[in-house]
Enzyme design. Sequence first.
Site, PDB file in Angstrom:
ATOM      1  N   LYS A  72      10.700  -0.200  -2.500  1.00 34.74           N
ATOM      2  CA  LYS A  72       9.509  -0.256  -1.800  1.00 34.74           C
ATOM      3  C   LYS A  72       9.719   0.692  -0.722  1.00 34.74           C
ATOM      4  O   LYS A  72      10.891   0.594   0.044  1.00 34.74           O
ATOM      5  CB  LYS A  72       9.104  -1.565  -1.662  1.00 34.74           C
ATOM      6  CG  LYS A  72       7.442  -1.661  -0.762  1.00 34.74           C
ATOM      7  CD  LYS A  72       7.450  -3.217  -0.430  1.00 34.74           C
ATOM      8  CE  LYS A  72       5.945  -3.531  -0.006  1.00 34.74           C
ATOM      9  NZ  LYS A  72       5.756  -4.866   0.053  1.00 34.74           N
ATOM     10  N   SER A 147       1.426  -6.519  -1.665  1.00 34.52           N
ATOM     11  CA  SER A 147       1.588  -5.154  -1.361  1.00 34.52           C
ATOM     12  C   SER A 147       2.727  -4.370  -1.943  1.00 34.52           C
ATOM     13  O   SER A 147       2.828  -3.170  -1.893  1.00 34.52           O
ATOM     14  CB  SER A 147       1.883  -5.100   0.189  1.00 34.52           C
ATOM     15  OG  SER A 147       3.124  -5.943   0.613  1.00 34.52           O
ATOM     16  N   SER A 171       3.645 -10.877  -1.509  1.00 35.46           N
ATOM     17  CA  SER A 171       3.711  -9.565  -2.173  1.00 35.46           C
ATOM     18  C   SER A 171       4.784  -8.936  -3.133  1.00 35.46           C
ATOM     19  O   SER A 171       4.740  -8.081  -3.670  1.00 35.46           O
ATOM     20  CB  SER A 171       3.899  -8.841  -0.722  1.00 35.46           C
ATOM     21  OG  SER A 171       2.669  -8.698   0.199  1.00 35.46           O
TER      22      SER A 171
END
Length: 473
Positions: A72, A147, A171
Amino acid sequence: MGEGALSAAEVAREVSEAIAAGDAGENGVNAFLSHDANLLSARAAALDEALEAARREGRSGGRLAGVAVALKDNLCTTDHPTTCGSRILEGYRSPYEATVVRRLRSAGALIAGKTNMDEFAMGSSTENSAFGPTRNPHDRARVPGGSSGGSAAAVAAGMVPAALGSDTAGSVRQPASFCGVVGLKPTYGAVSRYGLVAFASSLDQVGTLGRTVEDAALLLEVIAGRDTLDSTCADRPAPTLLPELDRGVDGLVVGVPEEYFPGGLDPGVRRLALEALEALESAGARVRPVSLPTTPLAIPTYYVIGPAEASSNLARFDGARFGLRVDAETTEAMSRATRSRGFGDEVKRRVLLGTHVLSAGQRDRFYARAGQVRARLAAEFAAVFDSGVDVLFTPTTPAPAFPMGDRTGDPYRMYLADVFTVPVNFAGIPAVTVPIGTVAGLPVGGQIIAPAWGEPVMVRAAAALERVVGGAR
């Protein structure tokens, strides 16, 4: 994962081809924000040489030798930009790497690149990225969740076998559920946050995503453990998880919180969750109803505490030290112009909200009371586990992935996508989502929650769930 059937160079080539194919075109998944095929190829060639030398000397090449792992884009790396999905950090390169990245490299992993995300991890759909939304590989017209949507989509699309994300309110688990993969959030403090760009520091945690429980657990074994660079990282060794995967659930007590099966729960999700519980019971588990009565207050509490911490953490992005700078006549004007241009609407909304709840006259009214609710939530989880419950089972999300654009104009509806994942972060306990079926072709996840440092029993139950519901392979 990591079976040694291919050379690292072959892995690198296949990964680059898969990323190029999956992210290409206007209707591409858009899972990656940065991927350098030449860099990956060079790293793979060097790894193959090191592995050959290790074989000649009778040494191990590392637990993840030749495995491609995506990161990420809020995890700092020196060889790829770290943008956090924001224009304010566009092109920024960190001078150091996150501890979890160094541990992946030490285990022989190939870093495939950096994945798309909601800006500064603020979102539930990966539509808030400054570099365009990520699409769900199962239905390009729907969101992948957020996210960590880019990481979940990259694994689901077959671009990489595993990825890292961050989980502040779900997330990792929510996008894993939407994309039909396994997503694991460990106990707070089990994994170093050094090099993870902070959103809400008391809630943020690095998590793992994989096609199977085994893959997610292996990745956690590699990245977890004490780190002197992070004062919030516990002085505990990495957990031993893989031996637990075949133990089954015979004799385990599985609690089912009534608050996680409300009247508004999608009927298809409810059906699959109840079928999963029946399967666990048939495998030897004892199912017991329990109650976590403060659960309905988790979302409003999160949107006090999360924004409050974000307003403090994001104050450093002011144009003076790194990232975007919009020149102006005064320092104050420069900071205002930089933040206005560099931050997206959702980040601005949360920073303003957080600044308000911490302001004079409002702190006790909002932030202090939110802290009390947080403590009550944690106490309720502890009481349930102290009553003899080994793990909890819940749906991961109230419904499958929703259409892109469906909730962007209604922040509260967007926030409700995390209603079953947020409480876990407040309690600081581990949880994992496992695919349990599909509704109209869209994946649905079931969540296993364990007490603090209960990752071994959690993955034991999750692996059993994966077997009885025929999880992804």
